[in-house]
Design an enzyme around this catalytic site. Structure first.
Site, PDB file in Angstrom:
ATOM      1  N   HIS A  19       0.865  -1.367   0.039  1.00 23.34           N
ATOM      2  CA  HIS A  19      -0.015   0.169   0.143  1.00 23.34           C
ATOM      3  C   HIS A  19       0.895   1.295   0.103  1.00 23.34           C
ATOM      4  O   HIS A  19       0.578   2.209  -0.657  1.00 23.34           O
ATOM      5  CB  HIS A  19      -0.882   0.061   1.349  1.00 23.34           C
ATOM      6  CG  HIS A  19      -1.834  -1.160   1.503  1.00 23.34           C
ATOM      7  ND1 HIS A  19      -3.335  -1.094   1.310  1.00 23.34           N
ATOM      8  CD2 HIS A  19      -1.700  -2.271   1.158  1.00 23.34           C
ATOM      9  CE1 HIS A  19      -3.864  -2.143   1.687  1.00 23.34           C
ATOM     10  NE2 HIS A  19      -3.018  -2.951   1.525  1.00 23.34           N
ATOM     11  N   ASP A 122      -5.392   5.894   2.449  1.00 24.85           N
ATOM     12  CA  ASP A 122      -5.731   4.569   1.773  1.00 24.85           C
ATOM     13  C   ASP A 122      -7.086   4.194   1.992  1.00 24.85           C
ATOM     14  O   ASP A 122      -7.785   4.568   2.951  1.00 24.85           O
ATOM     15  CB  ASP A 122      -4.698   3.780   2.573  1.00 24.85           C
ATOM     16  CG  ASP A 122      -4.624   2.114   1.813  1.00 24.85           C
ATOM     17  OD1 ASP A 122      -3.519   1.926   1.097  1.00 24.85           O
ATOM     18  OD2 ASP A 122      -5.691   1.628   2.143  1.00 24.85           O
ATOM     19  N   ALA A 345      14.400  -7.971  -1.547  1.00 26.88           N
ATOM     20  CA  ALA A 345      15.159  -7.746  -2.672  1.00 26.88           C
ATOM     21  C   ALA A 345      14.862  -6.436  -3.442  1.00 26.88           C
ATOM     22  O   ALA A 345      13.624  -5.815  -3.279  1.00 26.88           O
ATOM     23  CB  ALA A 345      14.686  -8.822  -3.471  1.00 26.88           C
TER      24      ALA A 345
HETATM   25  N1  UDP Z   1       9.030  -5.806  -2.802  1.00 33.95           N
HETATM   26  C1  UDP Z   1      10.571  -5.577  -2.785  1.00 33.95           C
HETATM   27  N2  UDP Z   1      11.232  -6.626  -2.386  1.00 33.95           N
HETATM   28  C2  UDP Z   1      10.976  -7.579  -1.627  1.00 33.95           C
HETATM   29  C3  UDP Z   1       9.468  -7.965  -1.746  1.00 33.95           C
HETATM   30  C4  UDP Z   1       8.625  -6.990  -2.393  1.00 33.95           C
HETATM   31  O1  UDP Z   1      10.994  -4.326  -3.410  1.00 33.95           O
HETATM   32  O2  UDP Z   1      11.676  -8.527  -1.441  1.00 33.95           O
HETATM   33  C5  UDP Z   1       7.972  -4.628  -3.270  1.00 33.95           C
HETATM   34  C6  UDP Z   1       7.582  -5.084  -4.631  1.00 33.95           C
HETATM   35  O3  UDP Z   1       8.287  -4.335  -5.604  1.00 33.95           O
HETATM   36  C7  UDP Z   1       6.119  -4.317  -4.544  1.00 33.95           C
HETATM   37  C8  UDP Z   1       6.099  -4.336  -3.060  1.00 33.95           C
HETATM   38  O4  UDP Z   1       6.977  -4.805  -2.297  1.00 33.95           O
HETATM   39  O5  UDP Z   1       6.309  -2.830  -4.840  1.00 33.95           O
HETATM   40  C9  UDP Z   1       4.666  -5.297  -2.771  1.00 33.95           C
HETATM   41  O6  UDP Z   1       3.617  -5.286  -3.301  1.00 33.95           O
HETATM   42  P1  UDP Z   1       2.665  -6.304  -3.964  1.00 33.95           P
HETATM   43  O7  UDP Z   1       1.273  -5.480  -4.284  1.00 33.95           O
HETATM   44  O8  UDP Z   1       3.386  -6.904  -5.034  1.00 33.95           O
HETATM   45  O9  UDP Z   1       2.375  -7.412  -2.877  1.00 33.95           O
HETATM   46  P2  UDP Z   1       2.009  -7.437  -1.267  1.00 33.95           P
HETATM   47  O10 UDP Z   1       3.424  -7.450  -0.490  1.00 33.95           O
HETATM   48  O11 UDP Z   1       1.052  -6.467  -1.172  1.00 33.95           O
HETATM   49  O12 UDP Z   1       1.361  -8.669  -1.067  1.00 33.95           O
END
Ligand code: UDP
Length: 483
Positions: A19, A122, A345
């Site tokens: 978010h 949000d 990552a």
């Molecule tokens: N993300 C990242 N590194 C990680 C895991 C997630 O940069 O190791 C970032 C990803 O690029 C995205 C966000 O965290 O911008 C995760 O949002 P998403 O909607 O994909 O999944 P959620 O974590 O909400 O299930």
């Protein structure tokens, strides 16, 4: 008519990376157009993005933070646990969700103390609907999921008969495309999303991290159904890079994996990540490792496997043996075929590396948009909730991905599903995408075509670029007199 000066806009992001990341990007975009932004958040959350906004501030953009006190003591949470990224179970996650309600008096105080022209919370802060009305502060909501998902939710609500039969997949009627779901959504999810969507009511519209060309028919469907305006202002990371001309995310992570990728051929590596929340069961991790190994393809696999409470480092090491096939790590290192990242990552950087040719994803909305922005096709393995719907957009509407095949609906990212997807099944899906040949090539071509549309959307004259201008004009028009 326009105000003379900049608008004073307050953003209230929810305490989760999926978010917060796109919402901070949105705030930066609006600030780059000369508006005065305040991000209302808590201290540990601010630390997650402070570095990213520092450079904008140094360049003269008006972005300030208003820090709230996170109700740690009230909720019985350890200091610093203020974001779902630190949660490993439903109890902690439930408390962080509760914090979204507990902060209400503090948010009310700041809105009263120094009222903004516009408030952008949000969607999860459903109570902002009444608060904004009471304080007469115009409100727009940020929705971190896709409009396509919202349409699926609405269609499923309108057609309960779709799930009466025992034969899968379930056909979902009433949508612009004939779509089917392999799993039945849990009733709890419907209740949750309905209350969230009610939060959109009385707002001046919904802002989403997407672009018009990605789900045009669904946007039309949604606008007809709700009478609310959708503002597609995305892909937000691409927009930040193009418009703010700064990195979408500033991170200190050492990019060893990028050097590793430099040694690989174009489109030859599969990137695997399940977002910031999903924790796969040990059995599922084991099968995933087997499937990746058997596929024969190179990969970078981000494993978020957090320590259980009270677990010591040594015990964790010992346990690792159980969830990975014996000798797995040594083998992939010896063959220079795989890399494990046990932590956060730099996802957008990895996806944009030319060597990355596929993304095995949990289908979180940001992951999907980031993959599209990078032109990377996907192998889908939804983790929970709306991610089953995103899978449909990827594999059935646009066909820039292949599914592993969801077998069970889950509403929680933490509880391992009872049904484990076999290594063979994962191997098959990975090969469908990554093996050179007809199917993979066609899917890759579609991903590149959509990337092209995303890039055009964020350029001057493109749909998202225009939407950002139109959004700010719309907000300014709410204030005929200078404030
Ligand atoms: N993300 C990242 N590194 C990680 C895991 C997630 O940069 O190791 C970032 C990803 O690029 C995205 C966000 O965290 O911008 C995760 O949002 P998403 O909607 O994909 O999944 P959620 O974590 O909400 O299930």
């Amino acid at each position: 008519m326009e105000t003379q000066g900049p608008l004073k806009i307050y953003f209230l992001p929810f305490f989760a990376q999926g978010h917060q990341i796109p919402m901070i990007q949105l705030a930066r975009l609006v600030a780059s157009r000369g508006q005065h932004i305040t991000i209302v958040t808590t201290s540990a959350n601010a630390q997650l993005f402070q570095k990213t906004i520092d450079d904008d501030i140094a360049s003269g953009h008006h972005i300030r933070l208003h820090l709230l006190k996170f109700p740690s003591t009230q909720l019985g949470l350890p200091e610093g646990v203020e974001n779902l990224v630190s949660a490993t179970n439903n109890i902690t996650a439930g408390k962080i969700h509760m914090a979204a309600h507990f902060i209400q008096p503090q948010v009310e105080a700041v809105l009263k103390d120094s009222p903004p022209d516009v408030f952008i919370p949000d969607i999860i802060f459903t109570w902002t609907k009444d608060l904004s009305k009471r304080l007469q502060v115009p409100r727009l909501v940020f929705n971190p999921i896709s409009i396509f998902d919202v349409c699926m939710i609405q269609a499923i609500k309108a057609h309960p008969e779709a799930f009466l039969s025992d034969s899968v997949p379930y056909q979902i009627p009433g949508l612009p495309h004939p779509l089917s779901l392999p799993v039945k959504p849990s009733p709890g999810f419907a209740v949750l999303t309905e209350s969230l969507l009610e939060g959109e009511e009385d707002s001046h519209g919904v802002i989403v991290n997407s672009f018009a060309e990605l789900d045009a028919e669904y946007t039309q469907y949604y606008e007809n159904l709700t009478g609310r305006k959708v503002w597609h202002v995305g892909p937000s990371s691409l927009m930040v890079e193009q418009i703010v001309k700064k990195p979408a995310i500033v991170s200190e992570i050492r990019n060893e994996c990028l050097t590793w990728l430099d040694s690989k051929e174009q489109d030859s590596v599969l990137y695997i990540c399940f977002g910031s929340l999903v924790l796969l069961s040990d059995k599922q991790l084991y099968e995933l490792a087997k499937g990746l190994d058997a596929s024969g393809h190179s990969f970078i696999w981000v494993v978020h496997r957090k320590k259980k409470e009270g677990q010591e480092e040594e015990e964790e090491e010992e346990e690792e043996e159980k969830w990975l096939p014996e000798g797995f790590e040594e083998k992939i290192e010896r063959e220079k075929r795989g890399m494990l990242i046990k932590g956060w990552a730099p996802q957008p950087l990895i996806l944009n590396h030319p060597a990355v040719g596929g993304f095995l994803t949990h289908c979180g909305w940001n992951a999907v948009v980031e993959a599209i922005s990078a032109g990377v096709p996907m192998v889908t393995m939804p983790g929970f909730s709306d991610q089953y719907y995103n899978e449909k957009l990827i594999t059935e509407v646009h066909r820039f991905g292949v599914e592993v095949g969801a077998a069970e609906w889950s509403i929680s990212p933490y509880e391992g599903k009872k049904t484990v997807l076999s290594g063979e099944r994962i191997e098959k899906a990975v090969k469908r995408l990554m093996d050179k040949g007809n199917e993979g090539d066609k899917i890759r071509k579609k991903a590149k075509e959509m990337q092209d549309k995303a890039w055009r959307a964020v350029q001057e004259g493109g749909s998202s670029h225009n939407n950002l201008t139109a959004l700010i004009d719309h907000l300014k028009a709410l204030f005929p007199v200078s404030t």
